[in-house]
Every structure is written in C-alpha cells, then in structure tokens.
Design a protein around this motif. Structure first.
Motif, PDB file in Angstrom:
ATOM      1  N   VAL A 151       7.633   0.549  -5.982  1.00  0.00           N
ATOM      2  CA  VAL A 151       6.939   1.132  -7.110  1.00  0.00           C
ATOM      3  C   VAL A 151       6.550   2.500  -6.809  1.00  0.00           C
ATOM      4  N   SER A 152       6.097   3.401  -7.945  1.00  0.00           N
ATOM      5  CA  SER A 152       5.415   4.521  -7.385  1.00  0.00           C
ATOM      6  C   SER A 152       4.142   4.754  -8.333  1.00  0.00           C
ATOM      7  N   PHE A 156       6.865   2.918  -2.860  1.00  0.00           N
ATOM      8  CA  PHE A 156       6.643   2.119  -1.796  1.00  0.00           C
ATOM      9  C   PHE A 156       6.626   0.680  -2.189  1.00  0.00           C
ATOM     10  N   ASP A 157       6.640   0.082  -1.414  1.00  0.00           N
ATOM     11  CA  ASP A 157       7.053  -1.635  -1.551  1.00  0.00           C
ATOM     12  C   ASP A 157       6.015  -2.313  -1.857  1.00  0.00           C
ATOM     13  N   ILE A 158       5.781  -3.319  -2.737  1.00  0.00           N
ATOM     14  CA  ILE A 158       4.842  -4.445  -3.110  1.00  0.00           C
ATOM     15  C   ILE A 158       5.508  -5.799  -3.119  1.00  0.00           C
ATOM     16  N   GLU A 159       4.721  -6.650  -2.746  1.00  0.00           N
ATOM     17  CA  GLU A 159       5.409  -8.202  -2.749  1.00  0.00           C
ATOM     18  C   GLU A 159       4.631  -8.912  -3.486  1.00  0.00           C
ATOM     19  N   LEU A 160       5.202  -9.601  -4.566  1.00  0.00           N
ATOM     20  CA  LEU A 160       4.645 -10.291  -5.645  1.00  0.00           C
ATOM     21  C   LEU A 160       5.423 -11.625  -5.688  1.00  0.00           C
ATOM     22  N   ASP A 161       4.838 -12.719  -5.530  1.00  0.00           N
ATOM     23  CA  ASP A 161       5.833 -13.993  -5.901  1.00  0.00           C
ATOM     24  C   ASP A 161       6.903 -14.168  -4.837  1.00  0.00           C
ATOM     25  N   SER A 193      -7.633   6.870 -13.250  1.00  0.00           N
ATOM     26  CA  SER A 193      -6.491   5.944 -14.212  1.00  0.00           C
ATOM     27  C   SER A 193      -5.367   5.916 -13.322  1.00  0.00           C
ATOM     28  N   ILE A 194      -5.099   4.592 -12.891  1.00  0.00           N
ATOM     29  CA  ILE A 194      -3.650   4.481 -12.115  1.00  0.00           C
ATOM     30  C   ILE A 194      -2.618   3.806 -12.905  1.00  0.00           C
ATOM     31  N   GLN A 195      -1.325   4.296 -12.786  1.00  0.00           N
ATOM     32  CA  GLN A 195      -0.177   3.720 -13.356  1.00  0.00           C
ATOM     33  C   GLN A 195       0.771   3.455 -12.082  1.00  0.00           C
ATOM     34  N   LEU A 196       1.135   2.145 -11.967  1.00  0.00           N
ATOM     35  CA  LEU A 196       2.217   1.796 -11.184  1.00  0.00           C
ATOM     36  C   LEU A 196       3.497   1.758 -11.947  1.00  0.00           C
ATOM     37  N   THR A 197       4.517   2.570 -11.324  1.00  0.00           N
ATOM     38  CA  THR A 197       6.009   2.281 -12.210  1.00  0.00           C
ATOM     39  C   THR A 197       6.850   1.812 -11.450  1.00  0.00           C
ATOM     40  N   LYS A 252       0.871  -1.136   0.058  1.00  0.00           N
ATOM     41  CA  LYS A 252       0.138  -0.081   0.017  1.00  0.00           C
ATOM     42  C   LYS A 252       0.791   1.477  -0.078  1.00  0.00           C
ATOM     43  N   GLY A 253       0.382   2.286  -0.533  1.00  0.00           N
ATOM     44  CA  GLY A 253       1.085   3.573  -0.528  1.00  0.00           C
ATOM     45  C   GLY A 253       0.099   4.827  -0.376  1.00  0.00           C
ATOM     46  N   VAL A 254       0.491   5.873  -0.747  1.00  0.00           N
ATOM     47  CA  VAL A 254      -0.180   7.140  -0.661  1.00  0.00           C
ATOM     48  C   VAL A 254       0.090   8.077  -1.980  1.00  0.00           C
ATOM     49  N   ALA A 255      -0.902   8.691  -2.130  1.00  0.00           N
ATOM     50  CA  ALA A 255      -0.638   9.759  -3.368  1.00  0.00           C
ATOM     51  C   ALA A 255      -1.400  11.207  -2.783  1.00  0.00           C
TER      52      ALA A 255
END
Length: 73
Positions: free
Chosen positions: A43-44, A32-37, A60-64, A9-12
């Motif tokens: 990511v931001s 912020f950090d995300i955990e996958l696999d 519209s949301i973009q994670l980079t 989770k993160g903030v904007a």
C-alpha cells in the motif's frame, strides 16, 4: 479493553511539489507492506492536513493498494 495488532508501518514526507490550488496530498510516502488475514498487501499512504468547522486541526489519511500493471508499478 481493545486489542491492537500492528499490521504494518510506513513513512510519509512533506509533498514539496504541492501548490495551494491543487488536490495533491500534503504528505505521501513510498509503498510499504501490511499484513491482513495472513496475506501481505503493498500500500501507499496519502495524507492531507485539514481544519474542521470547529477549528480543530486533523489529518485525513488514505491508504491505496498498489497493484502491478503489465509488469510495471
């Protein structure tokens, strides 16, 4: 029934530097950090407010993925 697993989770915050003419996101936030696999990724988020042809408002949301370049962010 779907199963949901929180991966991060993160903030904007409202982008105060945005002008009506540019393509900058309406909202953005720090990385912020995300955990996958079993792996952690930094990511931001960038978020734009939009209106569909039907008049419905949506985001519209973009994670980079943030990657280190030459020891700098």
């Amino acid at each position: 029934m779907s199963k949901y697993t929180r991966v991060g989770k993160g903030v904007a915050f409202k982008n105060k530097d945005k002008t009506e003419d540019d393509n900058k996101p309406d909202y953005s936030g720090p990385k912020f950090d995300i955990e996958l696999d079993g792996k952690t990724h930094e990511v931001s988020a960038a978020i734009w407010e939009s209106t569909a042809k039907t008049g419905s408002k949506y985001f519209s949301i973009q994670l980079t993925k943030v990657e280190e370049e030459n020891g700098k962010w």
